[in-house]
Every structure is written in structure tokens, then in C-alpha cells.
Design a protein around this motif. Structure first.
Motif, short mmCIF file in Angstrom:
data_model
loop_
_atom_site.label_atom_id
_atom_site.label_comp_id
_atom_site.label_asym_id
_atom_site.label_seq_id
_atom_site.Cartn_x
_atom_site.Cartn_y
_atom_site.Cartn_z
N GLY A 48 0.83 -1.22 0.00
CA GLY A 48 0.00 0.00 0.00
C GLY A 48 0.85 1.26 0.00
O GLY A 48 2.04 1.23 -0.30
N ALA A 49 0.23 2.38 0.34
CA ALA A 49 0.93 3.68 0.30
C ALA A 49 0.09 4.71 1.03
O ALA A 49 -0.98 4.40 1.56
CB ALA A 49 1.16 4.11 -1.15
N ASP A 50 0.58 5.95 1.04
CA ASP A 50 -0.15 7.05 1.70
C ASP A 50 -1.09 7.77 0.74
O ASP A 50 -1.95 8.54 1.19
CB ASP A 50 0.85 8.06 2.28
CG ASP A 50 1.81 7.39 3.26
OD1 ASP A 50 1.35 6.59 4.09
OD2 ASP A 50 3.02 7.64 3.16
N GLY A 51 -0.87 7.60 -0.56
CA GLY A 51 -1.73 8.31 -1.49
C GLY A 51 -1.45 7.94 -2.93
O GLY A 51 -0.54 7.14 -3.23
N LEU A 52 -2.25 8.51 -3.82
CA LEU A 52 -2.09 8.31 -5.27
C LEU A 52 -1.86 9.68 -5.91
O LEU A 52 -2.63 10.62 -5.67
CB LEU A 52 -3.35 7.65 -5.85
CG LEU A 52 -3.42 7.55 -7.38
CD1 LEU A 52 -2.34 6.61 -7.93
CD2 LEU A 52 -4.81 7.04 -7.83
N LEU A 53 -0.81 9.78 -6.71
CA LEU A 53 -0.51 11.01 -7.45
C LEU A 53 -0.96 10.81 -8.88
O LEU A 53 -0.58 9.83 -9.52
CB LEU A 53 1.00 11.29 -7.42
CG LEU A 53 1.60 11.36 -6.01
CD1 LEU A 53 3.12 11.28 -6.07
CD2 LEU A 53 1.16 12.66 -5.33
N VAL A 54 -1.80 11.72 -9.35
CA VAL A 54 -2.36 11.58 -10.69
C VAL A 54 -1.77 12.67 -11.59
O VAL A 54 -1.92 13.86 -11.31
CB VAL A 54 -3.90 11.71 -10.65
CG1 VAL A 54 -4.49 11.49 -12.03
CG2 VAL A 54 -4.50 10.74 -9.63
N VAL A 55 -1.09 12.23 -12.65
CA VAL A 55 -0.46 13.17 -13.58
C VAL A 55 -1.33 13.25 -14.83
O VAL A 55 -1.82 12.23 -15.31
CB VAL A 55 0.96 12.69 -13.95
CG1 VAL A 55 1.59 13.60 -14.99
CG2 VAL A 55 1.84 12.60 -12.71
N SER A 56 -1.53 14.46 -15.32
CA SER A 56 -2.24 14.64 -16.59
C SER A 56 -1.66 15.85 -17.30
O SER A 56 -0.75 16.50 -16.77
CB SER A 56 -3.75 14.77 -16.36
OG SER A 56 -4.00 15.84 -15.47
N THR A 57 -2.20 16.17 -18.48
CA THR A 57 -1.65 17.33 -19.20
C THR A 57 -2.20 18.62 -18.60
O THR A 57 -3.28 18.63 -18.02
CB THR A 57 -2.01 17.29 -20.70
OG1 THR A 57 -3.39 17.00 -20.78
CG2 THR A 57 -1.22 16.26 -21.46
#
Ligand SMILES: N[C@@H](CCC[C@H](N)C(=O)O)C(=O)O
Length: 325
Positions: A48-57
């Protein structure tokens, strides 16, 4: 196939997903579901992890990409300092640039690649801003003040002095003694203020900072939407600002501060400008694993993580060796 990364900054752990790889980008609802499942230590890959980083344009001129942040509980965060370093590194590698801006929820923030801290320990500097002390920007209410700056708040604790500051995600900071740092108080306050409560309706990241000397702090954070993390980049930036402003005799403004945390350390520098303050946050941006999966898996309500392939990099071992030194 789609590639995700497992990354960390001071061992604040995230998965990083670049939506531009997808034929059909995930909807808001799918992203929230994916964040909750990926980060769950019981079912998520790699613990698991502490969060999700979402990359977009980004549609903004002169900006290399956009970062959005989901906490482990699926709530959106307006900013993430450790996350921005890893997204900055991702975009630097992708576009072969060293200095650029990244769009975040409230501002386009400066990122710049730094010399490696050690072999395989990449370092990135990011801008933390905008800064506000106004109650409506955190928000907070029912505390009997429009600005909470280095004040006791009887409903929180009878002795400690608190400062509430948005950078722009909300932080409550107190400079404390080693004994308070070791006590259960941070956990109690963090828990109380991150469930329905009359003071911080959207919750708040709570940090206790111990002043070690005029250029060294230790900061521990109970994060909104997560709980205790190894480090919180915006929390350490906010704590550095509070240190600089509440202890002017230490003359900390514009000087490099080392901020230790349970996952390692970062460096910060508090800048005063005409409009107020901003903070420079410098630290590792480590890729621990590359994960391969299909686009179909990402769209599933219950992805089968046993089918995802994870390949470790040598970077976490290098980071562990570096901080052990
Ligand atoms: N760990 C982050 C902050 C992540 C968001 C935070 N939990 C919030 O909800 O504001 C950091 O490094 O800054």
C-alpha cells in the motif's frame, strides 16, 4: 500495457499514475476507488501507500504537466510537497527538462532538479505556495479568532501554542518539547480533528515540531486522510515557516533549514516576498518500483493486484544507505 511507479519522498509513499498513457483516462470516481484500493496495506500492491498522485496534461502556458493528489481514504488534497518532488522527477525524466512548472490545484509551482544527494538518490526542489493564515482558507471556525497564530486554544490543549496555516493545504502546527513529541497528544489531536468536529470542517494535517537548533527541526505529522506518515512535505514547510515567524531572534528567513522526520530529512528555506511568504522544499524523489498492468485492470472496481507486475529499482536501498549515514 500501462506503467505506474511506486515512489517516495522521505518515505512518504505514493503510487504515481500518468493518465496521458491511457486511451480512456480514469473518471473521478474510478480514481477515488483506485486510490483507496492501491493504498490499502491489506490488499494493495507492495504494502500500500499514503496516497495516489495523478499526472495529466496541463493547458496552462509554460507548464509541463498537472498533478492531483488523492489521500489513502480517497479524499482529494489541494497540495502535496513530497508528492510534487516525485511528480517533478517523473516529468523531468519524461520531457528531459531540469527547471519547469507543474500545475497543482491552486497554483503553477516551480520545480527544479538538484544535484543527486548520493548515487541513486535523486533530489528535487519544489515551491510550496500560496501561503495563507486566513480562517476561510483552511478552513477553521468556532475557535474565537480569524487567524490562529502562535496562540493557545483551550479546546485543543491548555498549554500548547498553535498556528493554523494553509500552504495551500491546511496545517495546524505546534512547536513542542521532546516529551510532548513522544506523548500520545499528536495522535489524539490528529484523530479528533480529522473526524466530524466543530473546528476544522474539512479536517487538518497536524504537525508537532521540535526545535533542535536554529537550523534544524524534527517534524512529525498526523495527516488528514491518512493518519501518521513518515513525512509530510507541506507539513515540514509549514513548520519551517512557523519557526521562522515565531522565533525571529533565530533569523531563519532565507536560510537553509534541515528538517528531520521519521523517514529521513528534507531541507527548507522560507522566503519573504511582497505578497507574503513561500517555502522552498528540497528532498529526495525516489522510485522504488515500476508496476505494469493493463488499462482494463485500472478501470476495474476491484483490480486483481496479483496480476500486476512489479519490478524493484536499486533506489530504495541507496536511499536507506544514505539516511543511515
Ligand atoms: N504528504 C503530503 C500531504 C498530502 C495531503 C494531505 N494529507 C492533505 O490532505 O492535505 C505532503 O508531503 O505534503
Amino acid at each position: 500495457m500501462v506503467q505506474l511507479q511506486k515512489v517516495h519522498g522521505s518515505q512518504n509513499q505514493f503510487f504515481l499514475l500518468d493518465q496521458t498513457q491511457l486511451q480512456q483516462p480514469l473518471s473521478e470516481k474510478e480514481l477515488v476507488n483506485l486510490a483507496q484500493q492501491l493504498t490499502n496495506p491489506k490488499i494493495g500492491p507492495l504494502g500500500g501507500a499514503d496516497g495516489l498522485l495523478v499526472v495529466s496534461t496541463s493547458q496552462h502556458p509554460q507548464v509541463l504537466g498537472r498533478m492531483r493528489v488523492l489521500n489513502a481514504d480517497g479524499s482529494w488534497a489541494s497540495m502535496c510537497g513530497n508528492g510534487l518532488r516525485t511528480v517533478g522527477r517523473y516529468l523531468a525524466d519524461k520531457y528531459q527538462q531540469k527547471t519547469f512548472k507543474v500545475e497543482t490545484a491552486q497554483a503553477d509551482l516551480q520545480v527544479s532538479c538538484q544535484p543527486d544527494w548520493a548515487p541513486n538518490v535523486k533530489a528535487i526542489s519544489v515551491e510550496i505556495s500560496p501561503v495563507s493564515f486566513a480562517a476561510q482558507d483552511l478552513p477553521f471556525e468556532n475557535l474565537g479568532t480569524e487567524k490562529l497564530f502562535n496562540q493557545t486554544v483551550s479546546v485543543l490543549d491548555s498549554d500548547l501554542k498553535f498556528t493554523a496555516v494553509a500552504v495551500p493545504n491546511p496545517h495546524l502546527i505546534s512547536l513542542v518539547s521532546p516529551a510532548i513529541l513522544k506523548s500520545k497528544l499528536l495522535e489524539q489531536l490528529g484523530t479528533k480533528l480529522n473526524q466530524p468536529n466543530p473546528y476544522f470542517p474539512d479536517g487538518v494535517n497536524v504537525s508537532f515540531a521540535q526545535v533542535i537548533d536554529s537550523s534544524h527541526l524534527f517534524v512529525k505529522t498526523f495527516e488528514r486522510g491518512v493518519g501518521f506518515t513518515n513525512a509530510c512535505g507541506t507539513g515540514m514547510s509549514a513548520a519551517s515557516l512557523v519557526f521562522a515567524l515565531t522565533q525571529p531572534s533565530e533569523q531563519v528567513l532565507e536560510k537553509l533549514i534541515t528538517v528531520s522526520n521519521p523517514g529521513g530529512f528534507v531541507q527548507t528555506r522560507v522566503h519573504k516576498v511582497a505578497q507574503g511568504y513561500w517555502i522552498e522544499l528540497i528532498g529526495n524523489a525516489t522510485i522504488t518500483h515500476y508496476l505494469q498492468t493493463t488499462e482494463l485492470q485500472l478501470h476495474q472496481a476491484h483490480p486483481d493486484f496479483s496480476k500486476w507486475q512489479a519490478v524493484a529499482t536499486p533506489e530504495d536501498a541507496a536511499y536507506q544507505e544514505f539516511i543511515a549515514r
